[in-house]
Design an enzyme around this catalytic site. Structure first.
Site, PDB file in Angstrom:
ATOM      1  N   GLY A  60      52.040  38.460  19.527  1.00  8.58           N
ATOM      2  CA  GLY A  60      52.406  39.877  19.491  1.00  8.58           C
ATOM      3  C   GLY A  60      53.777  40.073  18.863  1.00  8.58           C
ATOM      4  N   ARG A  61      54.144  41.334  18.745  1.00 13.12           N
ATOM      5  CA  ARG A  61      55.392  41.667  18.075  1.00 13.12           C
ATOM      6  C   ARG A  61      56.192  42.647  18.931  1.00 13.12           C
ATOM      7  NH1 ARG A  61      55.748  39.935  12.958  1.00 13.12           N
ATOM      8  NH2 ARG A  61      57.139  41.618  12.354  1.00 13.12           N
TER       9      ARG A  61
ATOM     10  N   SER B  16      51.597  33.303  17.652  1.00 18.08           N
ATOM     11  CA  SER B  16      51.286  34.692  17.248  1.00 18.08           C
ATOM     12  C   SER B  16      50.806  35.429  18.489  1.00 18.08           C
ATOM     13  CB  SER B  16      50.216  34.699  16.159  1.00 18.08           C
ATOM     14  OG  SER B  16      49.128  33.858  16.528  1.00 18.08           O
TER      15      SER B  16
ATOM     16  N   ALA C 226      44.985  34.252  19.914  1.00 21.90           N
ATOM     17  CA  ALA C 226      43.796  34.483  19.075  1.00 21.90           C
ATOM     18  C   ALA C 226      43.673  35.953  18.715  1.00 21.90           C
ATOM     19  CB  ALA C 226      42.539  34.010  19.800  1.00 21.90           C
ATOM     20  N   GLY C 227      44.792  36.542  18.285  1.00 24.51           N
ATOM     21  CA  GLY C 227      44.755  37.934  17.808  1.00 24.51           C
ATOM     22  C   GLY C 227      44.522  37.934  16.304  1.00 24.51           C
TER      23      GLY C 227
ATOM     24  N   HIS D 231      22.254  51.358  -4.804  1.00 20.24           N
ATOM     25  CA  HIS D 231      21.460  50.164  -4.570  1.00 20.24           C
ATOM     26  C   HIS D 231      21.602  49.210  -5.745  1.00 20.24           C
ATOM     27  CE1 HIS D 231      18.187  47.582  -3.289  1.00 20.24           C
ATOM     28  NE2 HIS D 231      17.751  47.596  -4.544  1.00 20.24           N
TER      29      HIS D 231
HETATM   30  C1  FAD Z   1      51.121  38.095   9.305  1.00 19.44           C
HETATM   31  C2  FAD Z   1      50.921  39.572   9.411  1.00 19.44           C
HETATM   32  C3  FAD Z   1      49.835  40.158   8.806  1.00 19.44           C
HETATM   33  C4  FAD Z   1      49.647  41.521   8.886  1.00 19.44           C
HETATM   34  N1  FAD Z   1      48.565  42.060   8.282  1.00 19.44           N
HETATM   35  C5  FAD Z   1      48.346  43.385   8.359  1.00 19.44           C
HETATM   36  C6  FAD Z   1      47.250  43.970   7.687  1.00 19.44           C
HETATM   37  O1  FAD Z   1      46.464  43.285   7.024  1.00 19.44           O
HETATM   38  N2  FAD Z   1      47.083  45.320   7.787  1.00 19.44           N
HETATM   39  C7  FAD Z   1      47.937  46.104   8.515  1.00 19.44           C
HETATM   40  O2  FAD Z   1      47.734  47.316   8.579  1.00 19.44           O
HETATM   41  N3  FAD Z   1      49.002  45.573   9.156  1.00 19.44           N
HETATM   42  C8  FAD Z   1      49.221  44.241   9.084  1.00 19.44           C
HETATM   43  N4  FAD Z   1      50.325  43.706   9.691  1.00 19.44           N
HETATM   44  C9  FAD Z   1      51.234  44.619  10.423  1.00 19.44           C
HETATM   45  C10 FAD Z   1      52.178  45.343   9.430  1.00 19.44           C
HETATM   46  O3  FAD Z   1      52.888  44.382   8.697  1.00 19.44           O
HETATM   47  C11 FAD Z   1      53.123  46.247  10.187  1.00 19.44           C
HETATM   48  O4  FAD Z   1      52.383  47.121  11.010  1.00 19.44           O
HETATM   49  C12 FAD Z   1      53.960  47.080   9.205  1.00 19.44           C
HETATM   50  O5  FAD Z   1      54.712  46.244   8.362  1.00 19.44           O
HETATM   51  C13 FAD Z   1      54.893  48.019   9.961  1.00 19.44           C
HETATM   52  O6  FAD Z   1      55.560  48.795   9.021  1.00 19.44           O
HETATM   53  P1  FAD Z   1      56.981  49.445   9.354  1.00 19.44           P
HETATM   54  O7  FAD Z   1      57.370  50.211   8.133  1.00 19.44           O
HETATM   55  O8  FAD Z   1      56.919  50.144  10.633  1.00 19.44           O
HETATM   56  O9  FAD Z   1      57.979  48.204   9.567  1.00 19.44           O
HETATM   57  P2  FAD Z   1      58.279  46.897   8.727  1.00 19.44           P
HETATM   58  O10 FAD Z   1      57.254  46.610   7.717  1.00 19.44           O
HETATM   59  O11 FAD Z   1      58.594  45.848   9.720  1.00 19.44           O
HETATM   60  O12 FAD Z   1      59.588  47.273   7.920  1.00 19.44           O
HETATM   61  C14 FAD Z   1      60.805  47.494   8.550  1.00 19.44           C
HETATM   62  C15 FAD Z   1      61.910  47.321   7.521  1.00 19.44           C
HETATM   63  O13 FAD Z   1      63.128  47.807   8.077  1.00 19.44           O
HETATM   64  C16 FAD Z   1      64.186  46.929   7.734  1.00 19.44           C
HETATM   65  N5  FAD Z   1      65.246  47.124   8.732  1.00 19.44           N
HETATM   66  C17 FAD Z   1      65.181  46.914  10.069  1.00 19.44           C
HETATM   67  N6  FAD Z   1      66.341  47.317  10.650  1.00 19.44           N
HETATM   68  C18 FAD Z   1      67.131  47.778   9.661  1.00 19.44           C
HETATM   69  C19 FAD Z   1      68.426  48.347   9.623  1.00 19.44           C
HETATM   70  N7  FAD Z   1      69.131  48.559  10.744  1.00 19.44           N
HETATM   71  N8  FAD Z   1      68.948  48.686   8.424  1.00 19.44           N
HETATM   72  C20 FAD Z   1      68.236  48.513   7.271  1.00 19.44           C
HETATM   73  N9  FAD Z   1      67.002  47.985   7.253  1.00 19.44           N
HETATM   74  C21 FAD Z   1      66.454  47.642   8.434  1.00 19.44           C
HETATM   75  C22 FAD Z   1      63.532  45.557   7.765  1.00 19.44           C
HETATM   76  O14 FAD Z   1      64.306  44.641   6.996  1.00 19.44           O
HETATM   77  C23 FAD Z   1      62.182  45.870   7.133  1.00 19.44           C
HETATM   78  O15 FAD Z   1      62.246  45.751   5.747  1.00 19.44           O
HETATM   79  C24 FAD Z   1      50.563  42.338   9.605  1.00 19.44           C
HETATM   80  C25 FAD Z   1      51.677  41.757  10.208  1.00 19.44           C
HETATM   81  C26 FAD Z   1      51.871  40.393  10.103  1.00 19.44           C
HETATM   82  C27 FAD Z   1      53.076  39.809  10.735  1.00 19.44           C
END
Ligand code: FAD
Length: 475
Positions: A281-282, A279, A191-192, A454
Site C-alpha cells: 500500500g501507499r 507492495s 498481492a495487490g 465483428h
Molecule cells: C508501480 C505502480 C503502478 C501503478 N500503476 C497504475 C496504473 O496502471 N493506473 C493507475 O491509475 N494508477 C497506477 N498507479 C497509481 C498512480 O501512480 C497514482 O495514483 C498517481 O500517480 C497519483 O497521482 P498524483 O498526481 O496524486 O500524485 P503523484 O503521481 O504521486 O505526483 C505527486 C508529485 O508531487 C511532487 N511533490 C510532492 N511534494 C511536493 C512538494 N512539496 N513540492 C513540489 N513537488 C512535490 C512529487 O515529486 C510528485 O512528482 C501505480 C502506482 C505504482 C506505484
C-alpha cells in the site's frame, strides 16, 4: 522580486499537471511546482505515475509479455523462435526512454498552455492579503504568491516495520522497476495490483516468484468469480501465492533477504530471496509542505482532509489525487484536477466515484467498474447477472487467447447496469464501454442492442449484456 499567480499547483503528477493545464485553459495565470529529479538532477514532471508507477510498469509488462510470447505463445502460431535471448538492461533502458518521452511531453504541454514550471519543493509560508505565499526550494529558490493553491503531492510506498527500503534487496516500486538482472528467487509481499503486476513481469523474465499476502482472500476488492479465475490463472503460470500469512522478521544479508512468516495453517516458515518487493500500500505525502504550521487539516490517516469538492480547511486551498481520500489511481487524480480547476472558475466540476474504472494489467488483464456481486448481496440489492466466456468469442480464438470472461450485473427491476467485470485480453480497453454506459445510466439491454464490430473482443461485452436476459447468441 515576487511573482503573483491566479493558481499555483504543488506537484506535477497526473492530478497536478492536469489541474494546471485545465486552469490555464480557463484563462488563469498558473504555476506548477514539482521536485522530482531525473538521473541528471533535471526536472521529471509526471509524478509517481510517469516516473515509477503506471507508465514504467506498463512498459515492463509489455516487454516481458513480448518475451513470454516469443518463448511460448508464438509456437502455436507456427512461428519458431530459435536462440531467444534476453537483454534486461536494454529492456530497462527502453522503459527509461518511455518515461522520458512522457516527462518531456508534460514540459511541452506546460509551455504550450503557458503554465510556468518551477523545479523544486513547494511549501506554505503564510497567507497575506487573501493570497498564499509559497516558498520554492531547489533548482529554483524564490517565493511566489497565489490566490488559489492546488495540492497534488501524491503518495509514497508504505514500508514494513523493521524492513526499510534499501532499493537493492528490499525494494519499493522504485527499485522493482530498476532491476537490471533477473533475480533467481523473487519475493513479493502484498498481492495487490502493484505486487501482482511486478511479480508477473519478473516471472515472465524467469524469476521464481513467491507472493505472500496477509489477507485470507485473494483480491478481495474484485468480484469473487473474477478473483477465483485470476488465482487459477496466476498459479498456473507459476506465481506461488500464499494467502493469510503473518509476516515476521525480515533480515537483509549481503546478497539475499530472509523473510520469516507464519503460514495460514499456523506453521512457522522461512523463505530466502535474492530480492524482495514490498507492495503493501501507499501513504499520502505531505512531507515538507509545512501544512500543519499554516493550519491545513489532515485526517486521522494522514490524508489532507477535503470535502466532496476537494476543498481543504484553508480558504482557496484545494487538494486532489493520492494525497486525499478515495482510490489511489492516476485517472481519479486527473478527474479531480480538472474538476478543481473548473470549480475555481466558478463552474461545476464533476467526478463520479461510482464510475471510476479499475484495472490490473496482469495477463489476463482484470478490469471492472461499479459493484461486485458480493457487494450487491451485502447491500441486499436485487440483481440479474450475465456472463460470456472469451472461449466463445471468434476474435479471442484468432488471437490465441481465450482466457476469462465478461460479467454484467444489472438491477433486477430496472435493468440499470450496476457493475461490469472483465478478466481477459484487453480488459483495460474493453472496460471503457461499460464506464460510458454506467455514466449514462444505461441498461444491460442498451448494450445488448448496440451493434458491435465483428470479429472483436467487444462482442463478448455485448454477449454478456445479452446473457443478463438469458439470450446470449453464441454461448
Ligand atoms: C508501480 C505502480 C503502478 C501503478 N500503476 C497504475 C496504473 O496502471 N493506473 C493507475 O491509475 N494508477 C497506477 N498507479 C497509481 C498512480 O501512480 C497514482 O495514483 C498517481 O500517480 C497519483 O497521482 P498524483 O498526481 O496524486 O500524485 P503523484 O503521481 O504521486 O505526483 C505527486 C508529485 O508531487 C511532487 N511533490 C510532492 N511534494 C511536493 C512538494 N512539496 N513540492 C513540489 N513537488 C512535490 C512529487 O515529486 C510528485 O512528482 C501505480 C502506482 C505504482 C506505484
Amino acid at each position: 522580486m515576487s511573482k503573483n499567480f491566479d493558481v499555483v499547483v504543488i506537484g506535477a503528477g497526473p492530478g497536478g499537471y492536469v489541474a494546471a493545464i485545465r486552469a490555464a485553459q480557463l484563462g488563469f495565470t498558473v504555476a506548477c511546482i514539482d521536485e522530482w529529479k531525473n538521473e541528471k538532477g533535471g526536472p521529471a514532471p509526471g509524478g509517481t505515475c510517469t516516473n515509477v508507477g503506471c507508465i514504467p510498469s506498463k512498459a515492463m509488462l509489455q516487454s516481458s509479455e513480448n518475451y513470454d510470447h516469443a518463448g511460448h505463445a508464438f509456437a502455436d502460431h507456427g512461428i519458431e523462435v530459435k536462440g531467444l535471448s534476453l537483454n534486461v538492461k536494454k529492456m530497462v533502458a527502453r522503459k527509461d526512454s518511455v518515461v522520458k518521452q512522457n516527462n518531456d511531453g508534460i514540459l511541452y504541454l506546460f509551455k504550450k498552455n503557458k503554465v510556468t514550471f518551477f523545479h523544486g519543493r513547494g511549501s506554505f509560508v503564510q497567507a497575506v492579503d487573501g493570497a498564499h505565499e509559497i516558498k520554492i526550494a531547489g533548482a529554483t529558490e524564490e517565493n511566489i504568491f497565489a490566490k488559489h493553491v492546488v495540492i497534488a503531492t501524491g503518495s509514497n510506498p508504505r514500508a514494513l516495520p523493521g524492513a526499510a527500503f534499501d532499493e537493492k534487496l528490499i525494494l519499493s516500486n522504485t527499485g522493482a522497476l530498476a532491476i537490471t538482472d533477473v533475480p533467481k528467487r523473487l519475493g513479493v509481499i502484498g498481492a495487490g495490483v502493484i505486487g501482482l503486476e511486478m511479480g508477473s513481469v519478473w516471472r515472465r523474465l524467469g524469476s521464481e516468484v513467491t507472493v505472500l499476502e496477509a489477507l485470507p482472500a485473494f483480491l478481495g476488492a474484485v468480484d469473487d468469480a473474477v478473483a477465483k479465475e485470476a488465482f487459477k490463472q496466476f498459479t498456473k503460470q507459476g506465481l506461488a501465492i500464499s494467502l493469510g500469512v503473518q509476516i515476521g522478521a525480515i533480515t537483509a544479508g549481503k546478497n539475499d533477504v530472509t523473510v520469516n512468516y507464519v503460514d495460514d495453517k499456523g506453521a512457522a516458515q522461512k523463505a530466502v530471496f535474492d530480492k524482495l518487493i514490498v507492495s503493501i500500500g501507499r501513504v499520502p505525502n505531505t512531507i515538507g509542505l509545512n501544512a500543519e504550521a499554516v493550519g491545513l487539516k489532515l485526517d486521522e490517516r494522514g490524508f489532507i482532509a477535503v470535502d466532496a469538492d476537494c476543498k481543504t480547511s484553508l480558504p482557496n486551498v484545494w487538494a486532489v489525487g493520492d494525497v486525499v481520500r478515495g482510490p489511489m489511481l492516476a485517472h481519479k487524480s486527473e478527474e479531480e484536477g480538472v474538476a478543481v480547476a473548473e470549480r475555481i472558475a466558478g463552474q461545476h466540476g464533476h467526478v463520479n466515484f461510482n464510475t471510476i474504472p479499475w484495472v490490473i494489467y496482469t495477463s489476463p488483464e482484470i478490469a471492472w467498474v461499479g459493484k461486485t456481486e458480493q457487494q450487491l448481496k451485502a447491500e441486499k440489492i436485487a440483481y440479474k447477472a450475465g456472463s460470456f466466456p472469451f472461449l466463445a468469442n471468434g476474435r479471442a480464438r484468432a488471437l490465441g487467447d481465450t482466457t476469462g470472461f465478461v460479467k454484467f450485473l444489472a438491477d433486477a427491476k430496472t435493468d440499470e447496469i450496476l457493475g461490469v467485470h472483465i478478466i481477459g485480453a484487453m480488459a483495460s480497453e474493453l472496460i471503457s464501454e461499460a464506464v460510458v454506459a454506467m455514466e449514462f445510466r444505461a441498461s444491460s439491454e442498451d448494450i445488448a442492442r448496440i451493434c458491435h464490430a465483428h470479429p472483436s473482443l467487444s462482442e463478448a461485452v455485448k454477449e454478456a449484456a445479452l446473457a443478463v436476459d438469458g439470450r446470449a447468441l453464441n454461448f
